[in-house]
Design a protein around this motif. Structure first.
Motif, mmCIF file in Angstrom:
data_model
loop_
_atom_site.group_PDB
_atom_site.id
_atom_site.type_symbol
_atom_site.label_atom_id
_atom_site.label_comp_id
_atom_site.label_asym_id
_atom_site.label_seq_id
_atom_site.Cartn_x
_atom_site.Cartn_y
_atom_site.Cartn_z
ATOM 1 N N LEU A 179 0.825 -1.207 0.000
ATOM 2 C CA LEU A 179 0.000 0.000 0.000
ATOM 3 C C LEU A 179 0.860 1.258 0.000
ATOM 4 C CD1 LEU A 179 -2.865 -0.910 2.506
ATOM 5 C CD2 LEU A 179 -3.087 -0.552 0.050
ATOM 6 N N GLN A 180 1.944 1.242 0.761
ATOM 7 C CA GLN A 180 2.791 2.428 0.867
ATOM 8 C C GLN A 180 3.543 2.731 -0.426
ATOM 9 O OE1 GLN A 180 4.922 2.746 4.893
ATOM 10 N NE2 GLN A 180 3.951 0.736 5.038
ATOM 11 N N VAL A 181 3.786 1.712 -1.258
ATOM 12 C CA VAL A 181 4.455 1.968 -2.541
ATOM 13 C C VAL A 181 3.443 2.192 -3.656
ATOM 14 C CG1 VAL A 181 6.495 0.652 -1.849
ATOM 15 C CG2 VAL A 181 4.676 -0.485 -3.160
ATOM 16 N N GLY A 182 2.146 2.263 -3.289
ATOM 17 C CA GLY A 182 1.114 2.587 -4.269
ATOM 18 C C GLY A 182 0.656 1.435 -5.133
ATOM 19 N N SER A 183 0.777 0.206 -4.626
ATOM 20 C CA SER A 183 0.371 -0.955 -5.416
ATOM 21 C C SER A 183 -1.120 -0.914 -5.743
ATOM 22 C CB SER A 183 0.688 -2.245 -4.660
ATOM 23 O OG SER A 183 0.264 -3.375 -5.396
ATOM 24 N N ARG A 184 -1.448 -1.345 -6.946
ATOM 25 C CA ARG A 184 -2.844 -1.361 -7.388
ATOM 26 C C ARG A 184 -3.493 -2.733 -7.216
ATOM 27 N NH1 ARG A 184 -2.548 0.334 -13.323
ATOM 28 N NH2 ARG A 184 -0.427 -0.496 -13.155
ATOM 29 N N VAL A 185 -2.763 -3.686 -6.628
ATOM 30 C CA VAL A 185 -3.333 -5.030 -6.507
ATOM 31 C C VAL A 185 -4.096 -5.215 -5.202
ATOM 32 C CG1 VAL A 185 -1.470 -5.981 -7.899
ATOM 33 C CG2 VAL A 185 -1.301 -6.092 -5.413
ATOM 34 N N ILE A 186 -3.968 -4.265 -4.263
ATOM 35 C CA ILE A 186 -4.614 -4.412 -2.967
ATOM 36 C C ILE A 186 -6.059 -3.902 -3.054
ATOM 37 C CG2 ILE A 186 -4.474 -3.889 -0.506
ATOM 38 C CD1 ILE A 186 -2.081 -5.425 -1.617
ATOM 39 N N PRO A 187 -7.034 -4.742 -2.699
ATOM 40 C CA PRO A 187 -8.427 -4.290 -2.752
ATOM 41 C C PRO A 187 -8.714 -3.210 -1.727
ATOM 42 C CG PRO A 187 -8.260 -6.447 -1.703
ATOM 43 C CD PRO A 187 -6.904 -6.134 -2.252
ATOM 44 N N GLU A 188 -9.763 -2.454 -1.958
ATOM 45 C CA GLU A 188 -10.130 -1.383 -1.035
ATOM 46 C C GLU A 188 -10.515 -1.968 0.319
ATOM 47 O OE1 GLU A 188 -13.243 2.404 -0.671
ATOM 48 O OE2 GLU A 188 -13.233 1.128 -2.466
ATOM 49 N N ALA A 189 -9.993 -1.377 1.371
ATOM 50 C CA ALA A 189 -10.260 -1.873 2.723
ATOM 51 C C ALA A 189 -11.662 -1.492 3.181
ATOM 52 C CB ALA A 189 -9.228 -1.320 3.695
ATOM 53 N N THR A 190 -12.238 -2.326 4.026
ATOM 54 C CA THR A 190 -13.548 -2.028 4.599
ATOM 55 C C THR A 190 -13.443 -1.151 5.834
ATOM 56 O OG1 THR A 190 -13.418 -4.149 5.761
ATOM 57 C CG2 THR A 190 -14.648 -4.105 3.707
ATOM 58 N N GLY A 191 -12.237 -1.095 6.434
ATOM 59 C CA GLY A 191 -11.986 -0.214 7.569
ATOM 60 C C GLY A 191 -11.102 0.949 7.153
ATOM 61 N N PHE A 192 -10.566 1.662 8.155
ATOM 62 C CA PHE A 192 -9.723 2.830 7.915
ATOM 63 C C PHE A 192 -8.268 2.409 7.871
ATOM 64 C CE2 PHE A 192 -7.289 6.478 9.745
ATOM 65 C CZ PHE A 192 -7.450 7.333 8.662
#
Length: 339
Positions: A145-158
């Motif tokens: 997430l910190q390197v801006g990967s686009r493979v991580i789905p949107e989180a349901t939490g914060f």
């Protein structure tokens, strides 16, 4: 309680020397502090390793080359005898972040050349003045997430850099009253037993029995954090329970409690079936997958106030045929151009 004090002192010295070591010195430091038959449990893609040299070569040396200088920012530190083996073994638990400047590739991840946080939780078993075994749980999806990967789905939490306890008292460097640790672990086990008995189906009525109304749940990347009982249901348990079928609980390696802090880890903890929707997954039929999970808690009186969670999501998803790490590597690979 001198055995707990000695165990803590050993790990504090170990961290001091390991954190200061160069990549080439990591194996020597590990050999100094660990037993000859040292056992190490890690997150995917490292998994299980044996011996100081193997651990240094697979994890610590490459990590130190990629992220430097490394600064350990510890939020929780405590020690306890393991209730699951009749208190025969002594364990030390440490949780926080390792901060470093990400400047060379690591496990296929291209660096962002920025300050980067690796969230970790580590357990060490101490025997005869040596570290007999360790379990290091790290949130690699948080790095993606910190390197801006686009493979991580949107989180349901914060999604955030996970803070330490609200009370700022998570580093238990001094002796604690034994009855407090027992009360903490009793409450944790009461809550876990209830959750397993319901087949991992959470209700507000259940939460009110064990948790503060303003509970804080600090989840891993891919889920995120949730605040209050209603927020916890919305941000974690409903998506988790709706998208996964609980198959069985596989037990824990340790259960620890000291002062107002306690927790456990399983390797794996639970076996689940993906029924569709969890982290963007579609249904995978009858295929089962195991989850490696860590839970740490802060008790406030007779209720749990905060919970820090680690789930080896990369390993769980890979069992279901979704290799997020490889997908990220493939997406960021240089494109060959032909004249």
């Amino acid at each position: 309680m001198s055995h707990l004090k000695d165990a803590k002192s050993l790990i504090l010295e170990f961290y001091k020397d390991l954190d200061a070591a160069t990549p080439e010195e990591a194996a020597q430091i590990l050999q100094r502090y660990t037993a000859s038959d040292y056992r190490w449990r890690g997150s995917y893609p490292f998994d299980e390793l044996n011996g100081a040299e193997a651990v240094a070569e697979a994890f610590w040396a490459p990590y130190k080359r990629a992220f430097s200088p490394i600064q350990r920012r510890e939020n929780i530190f405590f020690a306890s005898q393991n209730r699951l083996d009749g208190e025969a073994t002594t364990w030390v638990c440490s949780m926080g972040h390792m901060l470093g400047h990400f400047h060379t590739p690591w496990i296929g991840i291209t660096p962002n050349h920025k300050m980067t946080f690796l969230r970790y939780c580590e357990f060490h078993c101490i025997e005869n003045g040596k570290i007999q075994e360790s379990a290091l749980h790290i949130d690699i999806m948080g790095i993606l997430l910190q390197v801006g990967s686009r493979v991580i789905p949107e989180a349901t939490g914060f999604v955030t850099v996970t803070p330490g306890p609200q009370t700022q008292d998570g580093l238990l460097l001094t002796e604690q009253e034994p009855d407090e640790g027992k009360a903490t672990l009793d409450l944790i086990e009461r809550m876990i037993t209830r959750l397993i008995d319901t087949g991992v189906k959470t209700t507000i009525e259940d939460l009110k029995l064990d948790w503060r109304d303003d509970m804080l749940w600090w989840g891993p990347a891919g889920i995120g954090a949730s605040y209050t009982q209603q927020g916890y249901l919305k941000g974690h348990t409903r998506p988790f329970e709706d998208g996964l079928e609980f198959i069985r609980h596989n037990g824990h390696i340790v259960r620890l409690g000291e002062g107002n802090y306690g927790g456990f880890f399983g390797y794996p903890s639970m076996t689940m079936r993906a029924t569709g929707g969890y982290m963007g997954l579609t249904s995978d039929g009858d295929k089962l997958a195991d989850m490696r999970i860590v839970d740490l808690y802060r008790r406030d009186g007779d209720r749990l106030a905060e919970n820090w969670i680690f789930i080896d999501h990369l390993w769980f998803l890979k069992q279901l045929g979704v290799d997020l790490l490889q997908r990220h590597i493939d997406m960021t690979a240089p494109v060959e151009r032909f004249a």
